[in-house]
Design a protein around this motif. Structure first.
Motif, PDB file in Angstrom:
ATOM      1  N   HIS A  94    -103.357  -1.675  39.256  1.00 32.33           N
ATOM      2  CA  HIS A  94    -102.675  -2.453  39.933  1.00 32.33           C
ATOM      3  C   HIS A  94    -102.464  -1.071  41.065  1.00 32.33           C
ATOM      4  O   HIS A  94    -102.351  -2.087  42.715  1.00 32.33           O
ATOM      5  CB  HIS A  94    -101.973  -3.238  39.236  1.00 32.33           C
ATOM      6  CG  HIS A  94    -101.800  -4.013  38.414  1.00 32.33           C
ATOM      7  ND1 HIS A  94    -102.252  -5.284  38.586  1.00 32.33           N
ATOM      8  CD2 HIS A  94    -101.279  -4.241  36.927  1.00 32.33           C
ATOM      9  CE1 HIS A  94    -102.426  -5.719  37.706  1.00 32.33           C
ATOM     10  NE2 HIS A  94    -101.717  -5.226  36.908  1.00 32.33           N
ATOM     11  N   THR A  95    -102.740  -0.367  41.140  1.00 29.60           N
ATOM     12  CA  THR A  95    -102.422   0.608  42.048  1.00 29.60           C
ATOM     13  C   THR A  95    -103.676   1.190  42.881  1.00 29.60           C
ATOM     14  O   THR A  95    -104.870   1.303  41.955  1.00 29.60           O
ATOM     15  CB  THR A  95    -102.198   2.299  41.466  1.00 29.60           C
ATOM     16  OG1 THR A  95    -100.645   1.786  40.981  1.00 29.60           O
ATOM     17  CG2 THR A  95    -101.875   3.368  42.497  1.00 29.60           C
ATOM     18  N   ILE A 116    -100.173   2.255  47.523  1.00 36.38           N
ATOM     19  CA  ILE A 116     -99.681   0.856  47.247  1.00 36.38           C
ATOM     20  C   ILE A 116     -99.826   1.060  46.091  1.00 36.38           C
ATOM     21  O   ILE A 116    -101.059   0.826  45.178  1.00 36.38           O
ATOM     22  CB  ILE A 116    -100.567  -0.162  47.996  1.00 36.38           C
ATOM     23  CG1 ILE A 116    -100.650  -0.531  49.057  1.00 36.38           C
ATOM     24  CG2 ILE A 116    -100.481  -1.569  47.212  1.00 36.38           C
ATOM     25  CD1 ILE A 116    -101.366  -1.237  50.375  1.00 36.38           C
ATOM     26  N   SER A 117     -98.042   0.544  45.489  1.00 36.63           N
ATOM     27  CA  SER A 117     -98.583   0.642  43.627  1.00 36.63           C
ATOM     28  C   SER A 117     -97.577  -0.138  43.389  1.00 36.63           C
ATOM     29  O   SER A 117     -97.690  -1.375  44.204  1.00 36.63           O
ATOM     30  CB  SER A 117     -97.715   2.172  43.247  1.00 36.63           C
ATOM     31  OG  SER A 117     -98.008   1.688  41.717  1.00 36.63           O
ATOM     32  N   THR A 118     -97.213  -0.545  41.917  1.00 29.98           N
ATOM     33  CA  THR A 118     -95.784  -1.304  41.494  1.00 29.98           C
ATOM     34  C   THR A 118     -95.444  -0.752  41.111  1.00 29.98           C
ATOM     35  O   THR A 118     -95.473   0.330  39.955  1.00 29.98           O
ATOM     36  CB  THR A 118     -96.476  -2.549  40.195  1.00 29.98           C
ATOM     37  OG1 THR A 118     -96.903  -1.681  39.661  1.00 29.98           O
ATOM     38  CG2 THR A 118     -97.875  -3.104  40.832  1.00 29.98           C
ATOM     39  N   THR A 119     -93.740  -1.259  40.143  1.00 32.14           N
ATOM     40  CA  THR A 119     -92.859  -0.362  39.312  1.00 32.14           C
ATOM     41  C   THR A 119     -93.515  -0.190  38.087  1.00 32.14           C
ATOM     42  O   THR A 119     -92.880   1.052  37.862  1.00 32.14           O
ATOM     43  CB  THR A 119     -91.716  -1.249  39.738  1.00 32.14           C
ATOM     44  OG1 THR A 119     -92.107  -2.099  38.888  1.00 32.14           O
ATOM     45  CG2 THR A 119     -91.133  -0.746  40.825  1.00 32.14           C
ATOM     46  N   ALA A 120     -93.867  -0.901  37.661  1.00 28.30           N
ATOM     47  CA  ALA A 120     -95.131  -0.534  35.857  1.00 28.30           C
ATOM     48  C   ALA A 120     -95.453   0.629  36.312  1.00 28.30           C
ATOM     49  O   ALA A 120     -95.611   1.194  35.477  1.00 28.30           O
ATOM     50  CB  ALA A 120     -95.356  -1.945  35.968  1.00 28.30           C
ATOM     51  N   ASP A 121     -96.615   0.435  37.329  1.00 27.90           N
ATOM     52  CA  ASP A 121     -97.704   1.501  37.096  1.00 27.90           C
ATOM     53  C   ASP A 121     -96.636   2.964  37.435  1.00 27.90           C
ATOM     54  O   ASP A 121     -97.192   3.460  36.975  1.00 27.90           O
ATOM     55  CB  ASP A 121     -98.331   1.419  38.506  1.00 27.90           C
ATOM     56  CG  ASP A 121     -99.859   0.119  37.763  1.00 27.90           C
ATOM     57  OD1 ASP A 121     -99.566  -0.019  36.673  1.00 27.90           O
ATOM     58  OD2 ASP A 121    -100.546   0.001  38.838  1.00 27.90           O
ATOM     59  N   LEU A 122     -96.260   3.212  38.312  1.00 25.96           N
ATOM     60  CA  LEU A 122     -95.532   4.349  38.536  1.00 25.96           C
ATOM     61  C   LEU A 122     -94.873   4.885  37.457  1.00 25.96           C
ATOM     62  O   LEU A 122     -94.608   6.370  36.905  1.00 25.96           O
ATOM     63  CB  LEU A 122     -94.344   4.100  39.910  1.00 25.96           C
ATOM     64  CG  LEU A 122     -95.213   4.010  40.790  1.00 25.96           C
ATOM     65  CD1 LEU A 122     -93.639   4.298  42.527  1.00 25.96           C
ATOM     66  CD2 LEU A 122     -95.870   5.138  41.929  1.00 25.96           C
ATOM     67  N   GLU A 123     -94.123   3.266  36.690  1.00 24.95           N
ATOM     68  CA  GLU A 123     -93.663   4.081  35.451  1.00 24.95           C
ATOM     69  C   GLU A 123     -94.185   4.833  34.705  1.00 24.95           C
ATOM     70  O   GLU A 123     -94.150   5.698  33.730  1.00 24.95           O
ATOM     71  CB  GLU A 123     -93.226   2.104  34.780  1.00 24.95           C
ATOM     72  CG  GLU A 123     -92.093   2.785  33.104  1.00 24.95           C
ATOM     73  CD  GLU A 123     -90.690   1.940  32.838  1.00 24.95           C
ATOM     74  OE1 GLU A 123     -89.825   1.891  33.136  1.00 24.95           O
ATOM     75  OE2 GLU A 123     -92.270   0.963  32.825  1.00 24.95           O
ATOM     76  N   ALA A 157     -94.129  -7.189  42.397  1.00 28.88           N
ATOM     77  CA  ALA A 157     -94.796  -6.909  43.308  1.00 28.88           C
ATOM     78  C   ALA A 157     -95.488  -5.717  43.804  1.00 28.88           C
ATOM     79  O   ALA A 157     -94.996  -4.474  43.214  1.00 28.88           O
ATOM     80  CB  ALA A 157     -94.212  -7.276  44.336  1.00 28.88           C
ATOM     81  N   LEU A 158     -96.846  -5.909  44.307  1.00 26.79           N
ATOM     82  CA  LEU A 158     -97.102  -4.599  44.844  1.00 26.79           C
ATOM     83  C   LEU A 158     -96.126  -3.790  45.932  1.00 26.79           C
ATOM     84  O   LEU A 158     -96.000  -5.001  46.677  1.00 26.79           O
ATOM     85  CB  LEU A 158     -98.612  -4.539  45.779  1.00 26.79           C
ATOM     86  CG  LEU A 158     -99.747  -4.966  44.116  1.00 26.79           C
ATOM     87  CD1 LEU A 158    -100.814  -6.098  44.416  1.00 26.79           C
ATOM     88  CD2 LEU A 158    -100.131  -3.462  43.687  1.00 26.79           C
ATOM     89  N   PHE A 159     -96.014  -2.512  46.245  1.00 25.71           N
ATOM     90  CA  PHE A 159     -95.107  -2.259  47.604  1.00 25.71           C
ATOM     91  C   PHE A 159     -95.991  -1.170  48.271  1.00 25.71           C
ATOM     92  O   PHE A 159     -96.733  -0.322  47.240  1.00 25.71           O
ATOM     93  CB  PHE A 159     -93.799  -2.213  47.334  1.00 25.71           C
ATOM     94  CG  PHE A 159     -94.081  -0.778  46.085  1.00 25.71           C
ATOM     95  CD1 PHE A 159     -93.987   0.121  45.692  1.00 25.71           C
ATOM     96  CD2 PHE A 159     -93.443  -1.361  44.883  1.00 25.71           C
ATOM     97  CE1 PHE A 159     -93.436   0.936  44.952  1.00 25.71           C
ATOM     98  CE2 PHE A 159     -93.877  -1.342  43.756  1.00 25.71           C
ATOM     99  CZ  PHE A 159     -93.897  -0.011  43.625  1.00 25.71           C
ATOM    100  N   ARG A 160     -95.603  -0.793  49.607  1.00 28.96           N
ATOM    101  CA  ARG A 160     -96.050   0.905  49.832  1.00 28.96           C
ATOM    102  C   ARG A 160     -94.873   2.045  49.330  1.00 28.96           C
ATOM    103  O   ARG A 160     -93.865   2.147  49.719  1.00 28.96           O
ATOM    104  CB  ARG A 160     -95.946   0.676  51.166  1.00 28.96           C
ATOM    105  CG  ARG A 160     -97.043  -0.634  51.753  1.00 28.96           C
ATOM    106  CD  ARG A 160     -97.503  -0.207  52.799  1.00 28.96           C
ATOM    107  NE  ARG A 160     -97.778  -1.357  53.538  1.00 28.96           N
ATOM    108  CZ  ARG A 160     -99.166  -1.495  53.469  1.00 28.96           C
ATOM    109  NH1 ARG A 160     -99.863  -0.581  53.304  1.00 28.96           N
ATOM    110  NH2 ARG A 160     -99.449  -2.601  54.435  1.00 28.96           N
ATOM    111  N   ALA A 161     -95.588   2.658  48.402  1.00 26.49           N
ATOM    112  CA  ALA A 161     -95.150   3.688  47.131  1.00 26.49           C
ATOM    113  C   ALA A 161     -95.016   4.670  48.362  1.00 26.49           C
ATOM    114  O   ALA A 161     -94.628   5.819  47.253  1.00 26.49           O
ATOM    115  CB  ALA A 161     -95.553   3.844  45.929  1.00 26.49           C
TER     116      ALA A 161
END
Length: 386
Positions: A234-235, A282-289, A95-99
């Motif tokens: 996805h960010t 707005i991002s995903t855990t995979a993108d932040l990694e 899922a996307l979320f507010r980062a």
């Protein structure tokens, strides 16, 4: 009022307290509850402790959690909780979320790229690049002092101090220029370089600096210089749009009622325009990694500018923040982190400089702006970095 990031220091504090005070009371071991959770492991991280950290969601502290532990020591992926309270549907692990303030890592990276290209001098006053932005009450504030939160500029005003005030205005627009103007009107809090005080206002001004120097929007420059090179497909930056576009899990705020009960207000949709370069991503855990991995490998910001992200002011007692990151020690290792918190969502990205261990999580916290660290987030951090 624009508030300081409480989660930023809470992660490090919780880890230190967990280390010095002995083991925290651990939940009974269980796989994350029923069909609303999933996890798998390979090698390295403590899979059992991580599964236990996610057990029982949703609960009163969080409705969902997404976790990625990585690095050369091994990987683990897990998710738990629900997409939304009404349906009880399983949480989307992608899922996307507010980062939130993890946005600052991106902003710092853009500024440091500009410095590497000799388009920005970190030792030059921001007044040189943005003449007239700060009043004559302010002494010269360098770009580096904005990056490491030693500028002395006070916080800007928001739509109110309470959740109720902010919630009532969640679809209204407060522009970055309005936020900065309200901060400047207060005058300096202290002389530049005298103290370190983490505030969003520093990175809001850096967003303005990026636009002035490049002639392009902050979002375009961040995407071109950081998101695309890091593979963060996805960010995005929502601007004034209150929605999250793409698969996402709902965020909630727990609100105490007069009769003693608790109501959970859905805070998924919220105009984050005032957070902008300081916290609207707005991002995903995979993108932040991907972000932290490519960044620490030197693939986004070149040396010696990358060193700014691993340097805290040596002349300020207790300083632990660098350009976009925070330093802390735990278990004999030095970690660098950035947290983010918006109503309904708490996120953290953590890594050792050598990338032997990384942690990214998104927790749908029911009190994301609270004074203390979310219990679910704390369990995850302690399990992942043990």
């Amino acid at each position: 009022m624009q508030t300081r990031s409480r989660t930023l220091t809470a992660v490090a504090a919780a880890l230190v307290l967990g280390l010095t005070a002995g083991p925290l009371a651990a939940p009974a071991f269980a796989s994350p509850a029923g069909p609303a959770a999933a996890a798998h492991a390979t090698t390295g991280p403590d899979a059992e402790a991580l599964r236990a950290a996610l057990a029982g969601l949703p609960d009163s502290d969080a409705t969902a959690a997404l976790v990625r532990v990585g690095g050369s020591d091994g990987t683990w992926r897990g998710s738990a909780g629900v997409h939304d309270l009404a349906s009880g549907r399983k949480a989307d692990p992608n899922a996307l979320f507010r980062a939130g303030s993890t946005t600052k890592v991106v902003t710092a990276a853009v500024v440091l790229q500009l410095a590497a290209q000799d388009k920005v001098d970190l030792d030059a006053p921001v007044q040189h690049y943005l003449p007239g932005l700060l009043s004559s009450a302010f002494k010269p504030v360098t770009v580096r002092q904005l990056l490491n939160h030693t500028s002395g500029i006070q916080s800007g005003d928001g739509f109110g101090d309470s959740f109720e005030d902010a919630y009532a205005h969640r679809f209204d627009t407060l522009t970055p220029k309005q936020v900065v103007a309200s901060a400047v009107a207060k005058g300096p809090e202290f002389d530049p370089g005298e103290r370190q005080d983490y505030l969003n206002i520093n990175y809001t001004i850096l967003g303005m600096l990026i636009e002035k120097v490049t002639g392009h929007s902050y979002a375009d420059e961040a995407a071109r210089r950081v998101l695309r090179p890091a593979g963060m497909h996805h960010t995005y930056f929502p601007g004034i749009d209150p929605r999250i576009h793409g698969p996402h899990n709902h965020g909630y705020q727990a609100v105490k009622q007069a009769d003693g009960t608790t109501k959970f207000d859905d805070v998924t949709e919220w105009n984050q325009a005032d957070r902008w370069a300081a916290g609207d991503m707005i991002s995903t855990t995979a993108d932040l990694e991907r972000l932290i991995t490519h960044l620490f490998r030197g693939e986004i910001v070149p040396e010696p500018q990358l060193e700014e992200m691993f340097t805290v002011p040596s002349n300020i007692k207790g300083a632990d923040m660098s350009a976009g990151l925070q330093r802390f020690e735990y278990g004999g290792k030095v970690y660098w982190l950035k947290s983010g918190a918006r109503y309904g969502y708490s996120a953290v990205v953590v890594a050792t400089r050598d990338l032997s261990r990384t942690l990214v999580y998104s927790v749908n916290s029911t009190d994301a702006k609270g004074e203390s660290m979310n219990p679910v987030a704390q369990r995850i951090a302690l399990a992942a970095l043990k």
